[in-house]
Motif scaffolding. Structure first.
Motif, mmCIF file in Angstrom:
data_model
loop_
_atom_site.group_PDB
_atom_site.id
_atom_site.type_symbol
_atom_site.label_atom_id
_atom_site.label_comp_id
_atom_site.label_asym_id
_atom_site.label_seq_id
_atom_site.Cartn_x
_atom_site.Cartn_y
_atom_site.Cartn_z
ATOM 1 N N PHE A 125 -41.707 -12.916 11.076
ATOM 2 C CA PHE A 125 -40.634 -13.802 11.533
ATOM 3 C C PHE A 125 -41.070 -14.570 12.777
ATOM 4 O O PHE A 125 -40.870 -15.781 12.872
ATOM 5 N N VAL A 126 -41.667 -13.866 13.722
ATOM 6 C CA VAL A 126 -42.112 -14.520 14.961
ATOM 7 C C VAL A 126 -43.260 -15.491 14.673
ATOM 8 O O VAL A 126 -43.406 -16.516 15.344
ATOM 9 N N ASN A 127 -44.035 -15.203 13.640
ATOM 10 C CA ASN A 127 -45.125 -16.096 13.240
ATOM 11 C C ASN A 127 -44.610 -17.474 12.819
ATOM 12 O O ASN A 127 -45.364 -18.442 12.745
ATOM 13 N N MET A 128 -43.301 -17.553 12.583
ATOM 14 C CA MET A 128 -42.660 -18.811 12.218
ATOM 15 C C MET A 128 -42.820 -19.863 13.313
ATOM 16 O O MET A 128 -42.659 -21.066 13.056
ATOM 17 N N LEU A 129 -43.129 -19.447 14.544
ATOM 18 C CA LEU A 129 -43.302 -20.395 15.646
ATOM 19 C C LEU A 129 -44.353 -21.461 15.329
ATOM 20 O O LEU A 129 -44.321 -22.561 15.881
ATOM 21 N N LYS A 130 -45.268 -21.140 14.414
ATOM 22 C CA LYS A 130 -46.296 -22.107 14.035
ATOM 23 C C LYS A 130 -45.727 -23.235 13.183
ATOM 24 O O LYS A 130 -46.393 -24.236 12.959
ATOM 25 N N ASP A 131 -44.514 -23.031 12.708
ATOM 26 C CA ASP A 131 -43.898 -23.991 11.795
ATOM 27 C C ASP A 131 -42.661 -24.589 12.460
ATOM 28 O O ASP A 131 -41.580 -23.991 12.454
ATOM 29 N N LYS A 132 -42.790 -25.762 13.057
ATOM 30 C CA LYS A 132 -41.705 -26.343 13.849
ATOM 31 C C LYS A 132 -40.479 -26.662 12.997
ATOM 32 O O LYS A 132 -39.337 -26.450 13.423
ATOM 33 N N GLU A 133 -40.692 -27.208 11.791
ATOM 34 C CA GLU A 133 -39.555 -27.564 10.948
ATOM 35 C C GLU A 133 -38.739 -26.338 10.570
ATOM 36 O O GLU A 133 -37.509 -26.331 10.657
ATOM 37 N N LEU A 134 -39.444 -25.278 10.141
ATOM 38 C CA LEU A 134 -38.749 -24.073 9.710
ATOM 39 C C LEU A 134 -38.057 -23.392 10.889
ATOM 40 O O LEU A 134 -36.926 -22.911 10.770
ATOM 41 N N THR A 135 -38.721 -23.368 12.050
ATOM 42 C CA THR A 135 -38.113 -22.777 13.245
ATOM 43 C C THR A 135 -36.841 -23.513 13.609
ATOM 44 O O THR A 135 -35.806 -22.906 13.908
ATOM 45 N N SER A 136 -36.885 -24.835 13.587
ATOM 46 C CA SER A 136 -35.712 -25.630 13.933
ATOM 47 C C SER A 136 -34.564 -25.377 12.973
ATOM 48 O O SER A 136 -33.398 -25.363 13.375
ATOM 49 N N PHE A 137 -34.894 -25.146 11.699
ATOM 50 C CA PHE A 137 -33.841 -24.910 10.711
ATOM 51 C C PHE A 137 -33.190 -23.539 10.895
ATOM 52 O O PHE A 137 -31.973 -23.400 10.832
ATOM 53 N N LEU A 138 -34.012 -22.516 11.149
ATOM 54 C CA LEU A 138 -33.504 -21.144 11.194
ATOM 55 C C LEU A 138 -33.019 -20.703 12.567
ATOM 56 O O LEU A 138 -32.423 -19.639 12.699
ATOM 57 N N VAL A 139 -33.267 -21.495 13.607
ATOM 58 C CA VAL A 139 -32.906 -21.081 14.964
ATOM 59 C C VAL A 139 -31.969 -22.114 15.595
ATOM 60 O O VAL A 139 -32.282 -22.702 16.628
ATOM 61 N N PRO A 140 -30.815 -22.365 14.991
ATOM 62 C CA PRO A 140 -29.942 -23.435 15.495
ATOM 63 C C PRO A 140 -29.306 -23.152 16.837
ATOM 64 O O PRO A 140 -28.972 -24.074 17.567
ATOM 65 N N SER A 141 -29.123 -21.890 17.209
ATOM 66 C CA SER A 141 -28.394 -21.585 18.445
ATOM 67 C C SER A 141 -29.290 -21.572 19.674
ATOM 68 O O SER A 141 -28.802 -21.475 20.793
ATOM 69 N N LEU A 142 -30.608 -21.700 19.493
ATOM 70 C CA LEU A 142 -31.521 -21.551 20.622
ATOM 71 C C LEU A 142 -32.321 -22.807 20.916
ATOM 72 O O LEU A 142 -33.251 -22.776 21.711
ATOM 73 N N ILE A 143 -32.004 -23.924 20.242
ATOM 74 C CA ILE A 143 -32.725 -25.164 20.532
ATOM 75 C C ILE A 143 -31.768 -26.180 21.123
ATOM 76 O O ILE A 143 -30.554 -25.994 21.108
ATOM 77 N N LYS A 144 -32.317 -27.264 21.650
ATOM 78 C CA LYS A 144 -31.494 -28.252 22.352
ATOM 79 C C LYS A 144 -30.451 -28.862 21.424
ATOM 80 O O LYS A 144 -30.725 -29.190 20.287
ATOM 81 N N LYS A 145 -29.256 -29.015 21.923
ATOM 82 C CA LYS A 145 -28.155 -29.560 21.138
ATOM 83 C C LYS A 145 -28.182 -31.087 21.192
ATOM 84 O O LYS A 145 -27.905 -31.677 22.221
ATOM 85 N N GLN A 146 -28.562 -31.708 20.088
ATOM 86 C CA GLN A 146 -28.497 -33.158 19.995
ATOM 87 C C GLN A 146 -27.613 -33.469 18.798
ATOM 88 O O GLN A 146 -26.524 -32.942 18.684
ATOM 89 N N ASN A 147 -28.075 -34.359 17.920
ATOM 90 C CA ASN A 147 -27.332 -34.603 16.691
ATOM 91 C C ASN A 147 -27.742 -33.518 15.706
ATOM 92 O O ASN A 147 -28.607 -33.706 14.861
ATOM 93 N N MET A 148 -27.118 -32.327 15.840
ATOM 94 C CA MET A 148 -27.595 -31.151 15.145
ATOM 95 C C MET A 148 -27.500 -31.271 13.630
ATOM 96 O O MET A 148 -28.392 -30.855 12.909
ATOM 97 N N ARG A 149 -26.406 -31.830 13.127
ATOM 98 C CA ARG A 149 -26.253 -31.904 11.673
ATOM 99 C C ARG A 149 -27.329 -32.816 11.068
ATOM 100 O O ARG A 149 -27.943 -32.487 10.054
ATOM 101 N N ALA A 150 -27.586 -33.925 11.718
ATOM 102 C CA ALA A 150 -28.617 -34.841 11.229
ATOM 103 C C ALA A 150 -29.992 -34.180 11.283
ATOM 104 O O ALA A 150 -30.795 -34.292 10.348
ATOM 105 N N ALA A 151 -30.246 -33.474 12.396
ATOM 106 C CA ALA A 151 -31.538 -32.793 12.537
ATOM 107 C C ALA A 151 -31.705 -31.723 11.469
ATOM 108 O O ALA A 151 -32.776 -31.561 10.883
ATOM 109 N N ARG A 152 -30.621 -30.976 11.218
ATOM 110 C CA ARG A 152 -30.701 -29.905 10.229
ATOM 111 C C ARG A 152 -30.988 -30.452 8.836
ATOM 112 O O ARG A 152 -31.784 -29.928 8.088
ATOM 113 N N LEU A 153 -30.330 -31.562 8.483
ATOM 114 C CA LEU A 153 -30.562 -32.171 7.180
ATOM 115 C C LEU A 153 -31.990 -32.690 7.068
ATOM 116 O O LEU A 153 -32.614 -32.603 6.010
#
Length: 652
Positions: free
Chosen positions: A370-398
């Motif tokens: 799971f921690v090895n996921m850090l190598k994958d920015k897209e996947l990390t951003s998708f699975l870690v929504p509560s710990l990254i910067k809040k911008q246009n989150m829905r657009a970013a998630r899509l």
């Protein structure tokens, strides 16, 4: 690991995913792993170690024991993770890794916990605990006295915090840390380990409201907050929570206020599980709250954030994230960001994520994976929504979801799809309201007599079909047995998306008239390797009924040609065939059997006798029908009855 001589160039190699997984979970370097592998195959060219070989390998390590055999048996069974009765290289290497002095004590204690959790329920109950005590004394040749047993019994009850007469992992670790005497007895395989007696979390953690000096020291070390910051957070917490703790409903409210989060209640349940990580008592204490605040701050590292979130996603606290848990996470994220379930399948996205993260294909994700996921920015951003910067989150998630769908190929593309629903789930009767509405519209263009329900192909996965009403059904029909790998298998989708195959699918070739250049290669490399022995010719057909129709024609042509002795057609044959008369259309017959099904095209129906509804109102050839023997089983116990059945059928 084949039975190959490792000195030869064809020595089987570990693939990149296997090496990456081993590096993640051990202290070994790539070179060390390869060196170990060569040595392993030198001594065990079959690629496996059986139990006698294992005893020979490790008996010397346990020579200080009076009776090592019971422990060796338990160790072998525990190390044999795939339960095939033998140990492969990775199983041996992971045992070597866990035994190394530099391996973290907590990792070893966790391993020991599962070694003695004999019923695999992620708890050590009283029976298992006293069994391990007796085993420890037995292998050391010691006498377990009543007084000592009572001491262990008292310790068990003391650490059984919730009084459920069993110890979870955290309680077991605390017991071992408080009783190093017993710990050393039950861990003779780690005799080179110097156990550090840490101060247990339970010792500094308190369910009272008092913020002791020990608690502050522990929290300063754990969070890197200063004493002043901790006191400030404590005052804020006490002001908002005079009871000293938060319930789940209070937590959702409180969490949104403090972190200005609009997370949905579903996703908040995951976070609540991670917050409640120390006492696990369904309340958020100040200590738990402060650790979570630290994790959300800029002061914590990305690795710390993911390790904390891992606890949130590991819902059953078994130390792994399963496919079902991944699917719950994805489902919560879909709700959180209002992602269109009509366009995107939760099940398929979950499978994609599992295939990417699960490096060793054991259908579960370890913390290291799971921690090895850090190598994958897209996947990390998708699975870690509560710990990254809040911008246009829905657009970013899509955006990240689209990236997952379009650019990823699953890592298990060569295996049967295993990540499916845990079972059927019925929301409506069959057909449901949406299916009924669709069938009603279908009546305007065709006869929907046989339509049972309307399939949602995109949401169907593996052995489970999903209809447009959301009913999930175990599908033993599989499109009339045409989907041997199930619905939406990534390897099949990959084949269809391959440009080399796409041109043939779009421009359907008449293969009998003008085959494509790659046709011979496809036959030789794809079809012939799986053909039954002796069948060396391939004739592609559209379906099963088509195949039978052409088989009927082929045998009739062969039979007539044999009797014609190679002579050309006569004028009489040519003329009579145009009026369905002999000799051009000979009066030969094909014999079929009662109960047979050979298809529902016109000719095949004459050999089909399974259901009357298939044949009603359709003219058929007057061909002979024979009974098929109905044998009794087991065959060896019913030879006389089955011989009579043969005679009866042959007489007919």
């Amino acid at each position: 690991m084949g039975n190959l001589n490792p000195a030869r160039s064809e020595r089987p190699e570990l693939n990149e995913r296997e090496i990456s997984y081993i590096i993640l979970h051990t202290h070994f370097t790539r070179k060390q792993i390869n060196d170990f592998y060569i040595r392993f195959l030198t001594y065990y060219p079959s690629g496996y170690v059986n139990f006698p070989q294992f005893c020979g390998l490790y008996s010397n390590e346990l020579k200080h024991l009076s009776n090592s055999q019971p422990l060796l048996e338990r160790l072998f069974h525990h190390i044999d993770t795939d339960k095939d009765g033998q140990l492969n290289f990775k199983e041996i290497l992971f045992f070597k890794a866990i035994s190394m002095p530099e391996t973290d004590d907590d990792e070893k204690l966790r391993w020991i916990f599962f070694l003695y959790d004999t019923n695999l329920d992620h708890h050590i109950d009283e029976h298992e605990f006293f069994s391990l005590c007796h085993l420890a004394y037995r292998i050391h040749g010691k006498l377990l006295t009543i007084d000592r047993l009572n001491e262990f019994r008292f310790l068990f009850k003391k650490l059984d915090i919730n009084n459920d007469r069993q110890l979870n992992l955290e309680e077991f670790i605390q017991l071992c840390q408080q009783c190093t005497y017993l710990l050393e007895l039950i861990t003779p395989m780690f005799n080179k380990t110097s156990w550090n007696s840490k101060k247990s979390q339970c010792g500094v953690f308190s369910s009272t409201n008092e913020l002791t000096s020990d608690r502050i020291d522990y929290l300063m070390n754990r969070t890197k907050f200063t004493r002043e910051q901790i006191l400030h957070y404590y005052q804020t917490f006490q002001k908002n929570c005079p009871s000293g703790h938060l319930s789940k409903s209070e937590f959702i409210d409180f969490y949104q206020k403090l972190l200005r989060s609009k997370l949905s209640e579903v996703y908040c349940e995951f976070l609540f599980h991670a917050f409640d990580s120390l006492a696990q008592d369904d309340f958020i204490q100040f200590d738990e709250y402060l650790i979570a605040i630290y994790i959300h701050s800029n002061g914590s590292t990305s690795r710390e954030k993911l390790e904390w979130l891992y606890n949130a996603y590991d819902r059953d606290t078994d130390g792994f994230i399963s496919y079902e848990e991944i699917k719950q996470i994805v489902d919560a994220i879909f709700i959180l960001y209002d992602i269109d379930r009509e366009k995107h399948s939760v099940a398929y996205i979950s499978y994609e994520i599992m295939a990417i993260l699960d490096l060793n294909d054991d259908d579960k994700i370890s913390k290291q994976e799971f921690v090895n996921m850090l190598k994958d920015k897209e996947l990390t951003s998708f699975l870690v929504p509560s710990l990254i910067k809040k911008q246009n989150m829905r657009a970013a998630r899509l955006l990240h979801l689209r990236s997952l769908l379009q650019t990823r190929t699953p890592c298990r593309a060569n295996s049967i799809l295993s990540h499916e629903p845990s079972g059927p789930k019925m929301n409506t009767e069959i057909p449901g309201p949406k299916s009924k509405e669709f069938i009603k519209k279908l009546e305007k263009t065709q006869n929907p007599f046989s339509t049972v329900f309307v399939l949602d192909v995109e949401k169907s996965i593996g052995n489970y079909s999903v209809d447009i009403d959301g009913n999930v059904m175990l599908d033993v029909y599989e499109q009339i047995a045409s989907l041997p790998l199930g619905y939406n298998h990534p390897s099949i989708q990959k084949v269809f998306q391959d440009p080399k195959n796409l041109s043939q699918l779009v421009n359907r070739p008449a293969l009998g008239v003008h085959p494509t250049p790659q046709f011979i290669t496809q036959i030789e490399e794809i079809l012939l390797p799986v053909a039954p022995k002796g069948l060396e010719y391939v004739q592609p057909m559209m379906c099963g009924s088509c195949s039978n129709e052409n088989a009927f024609k082929a045998i009739c042509i062969w039979y007539a040609d044999k009797h014609r002795d190679g002579k050309p057609f006569t004028d009489e044959e040519l003329k009579s065939s145009m009026y369905n008369k002999a000799p051009g259309c000979p009066t030969v017959s094909l014999m079929s059997f009662e109960g047979a099904f050979h298809g529902r095209t016109f000719g095949a129906l004459s050999c089909t006798h399974s259901k009357a509804i298939h044949k009603l109102d359709i003219p058929s050839f007057d061909w002979p029908i024979a009974p098929f023997p109905r044998y009794k089983y087991p065959l060896e116990a019913n030879e006389r009855e089955n011989a009579k059945e043969d005679e009866k059928c042959l007489a007919r």
